[in-house]
Design an enzyme around this catalytic site. Structure first.
Site, mmCIF file in Angstrom:
data_model
loop_
_atom_site.group_PDB
_atom_site.id
_atom_site.type_symbol
_atom_site.label_atom_id
_atom_site.label_comp_id
_atom_site.label_asym_id
_atom_site.label_seq_id
_atom_site.Cartn_x
_atom_site.Cartn_y
_atom_site.Cartn_z
ATOM 1 N N CYS A 54 0.811 -1.224 0.000
ATOM 2 C CA CYS A 54 0.000 0.000 0.000
ATOM 3 C C CYS A 54 0.846 1.277 0.000
ATOM 4 C CB CYS A 54 -0.928 0.005 1.207
ATOM 5 S SG CYS A 54 -1.924 -1.485 1.349
ATOM 6 N N HIS B 115 -3.033 6.950 1.917
ATOM 7 C CA HIS B 115 -3.451 5.671 1.345
ATOM 8 C C HIS B 115 -4.924 5.452 1.678
ATOM 9 C CE1 HIS B 115 -4.106 1.556 0.498
ATOM 10 N NE2 HIS B 115 -4.043 1.165 1.756
ATOM 11 N N ASN C 174 -10.155 -0.040 -1.307
ATOM 12 C CA ASN C 174 -8.713 -0.059 -1.090
ATOM 13 C C ASN C 174 -8.048 -0.681 -2.314
ATOM 14 O OD1 ASN C 174 -6.072 -0.622 -0.348
ATOM 15 N ND2 ASN C 174 -6.588 -1.392 1.677
#
Length: 315
Positions: free
Chosen positions: A113, A241, A271
């Site tokens: 990530c 993020h 995500n």
């Protein structure tokens, strides 16, 4: 030694949209449960005939078009991804082939990530050292390939997509457009976010990640601003993020960026791992929510419990 700057951005998401209602028909969950715990409403999911390098190439092509450049103008391609199925040719090489590039250096970075902010820093350092003139930096992940769609704790979180940035050297006398990176990791907690096994599957310890992110990351993000010579109050935008709205909002508040637009692309995209920061930034620019020259904090965190952040100037 010169500096570097972002000159253009681009993003791409697959056409298929998976809603919370769709997921509720697949696993024991509900729209209310998902919204209240992670803030996600929809996510885009790529099909079996859409590999991660295709997502990355679409985003890269859009960034190049926005910059008014051709593939031949790029001499370095960096792709941040943790979901490439094949090892060689790597994703960056496949992107270069799809775009018809000449002979760029091609490298993949797997920092999950936090991959895009690591790749952006790597491109900045490479340009500063004179080893590249222009770089195409892409964050791209196809989380659908590594997700157990029967596991309601993880399948509600993820989406697929890619974002790209074109980086070039600053002109003589021009201020750098990419600030110093602050990066690191917590190796002893690497088990908190995992992509393991055959076939590989995404798993995480949600509460551990939440506690770490909301308590440990805000002071690190403030140090990123300090290194760039800006205060949190001066930031025009904060692009964290896009993991979970319940992480994004408290972390942004604790940073103290009271005048900043806070990227909340997680609501519509889920995500997307390394794709999340460049996609969210590209959308903010595309919608005109931030202006050229504005200071923007980028801060990636997650897999390996790694983190990396820098303040950039909006292209």
């Amino acid at each position: 030694m010169t500096g570097s700057r972002i000159v253009a951005l681009g993003h791409y998401q697959p056409a298929k949209v998976l809603t919370n209602a769709d997921l509720a028909a697949m696993v024991d969950t509900s729209d209310e449960w998902i919204r209240s715990r992670v803030g996600i409403e929809t996510r885009h999911v790529a099909g079996p005939d859409e590999p991660v390098d295709e997502l990355a190439a679409h985003a890269g092509a859009k960034a190049l078009a926005s910059a008014g450049l051709t593939p031949a103008d790029i001499d370095l391609v960096l792709v941040a991804t943790s979901t490439a199925i094949d090892r060689s040719p790597n994703t960056a090489a496949r992107v270069a082939a799809r775009l018809g590039m000449g002979s760029p250096a091609v490298m993949d970075l797997n920092v999950v990530c936090a991959g895009f902010t690591h790749a952006l820093a790597t491109a900045d350092h490479t340009v500063r050292a004179g080893a590249a003139r222009r770089a195409l930096v892409i964050g791209a992940d196809k989380m659908a390939d590594i997700t157990d769609w029967t596991d309601r704790t993880t399948c509600v979180l993820v989406g697929d997509g890619a974002g790209a940035a074109v980086i070039e050297a600053t002109r003589p006398g021009e201020e750098p457009g990419i600030g110093p990176v602050l990066w690191g990791s917590v190796p002893e907690m690497g088990h908190a976010v995992r992509i393991e096994g055959t076939p590989p599957r995404f798993a995480q310890e949600g509460q551990s990640v939440y506690r770490w992110a909301t308590t440990q990351l805000p002071p690190i993000a403030r140090k990123v601003c300090e290194r760039a010579g800006v205060t949190p109050e001066e930031l025009a935008a904060v692009v964290l993020h896009q993991a979970n709205l319940r992480i994004i909002e408290p972390v942004a508040q604790k940073i103290g960026a009271v005048n900043a637009v806070i990227a909340r692309d997680v609501v519509e995209s889920g995500n997307t791992s390394a794709g999340s920061i460049p996609m969210a930034l590209s959308k903010l620019v595309e919608r005109g929510e931030i202006e050229s020259g504005d200071p923007v904090l980028l801060f990636g965190f997650g897999g390996n419990l790694s983190y990396a952040g820098q303040v950039i100037r909006c292209p």
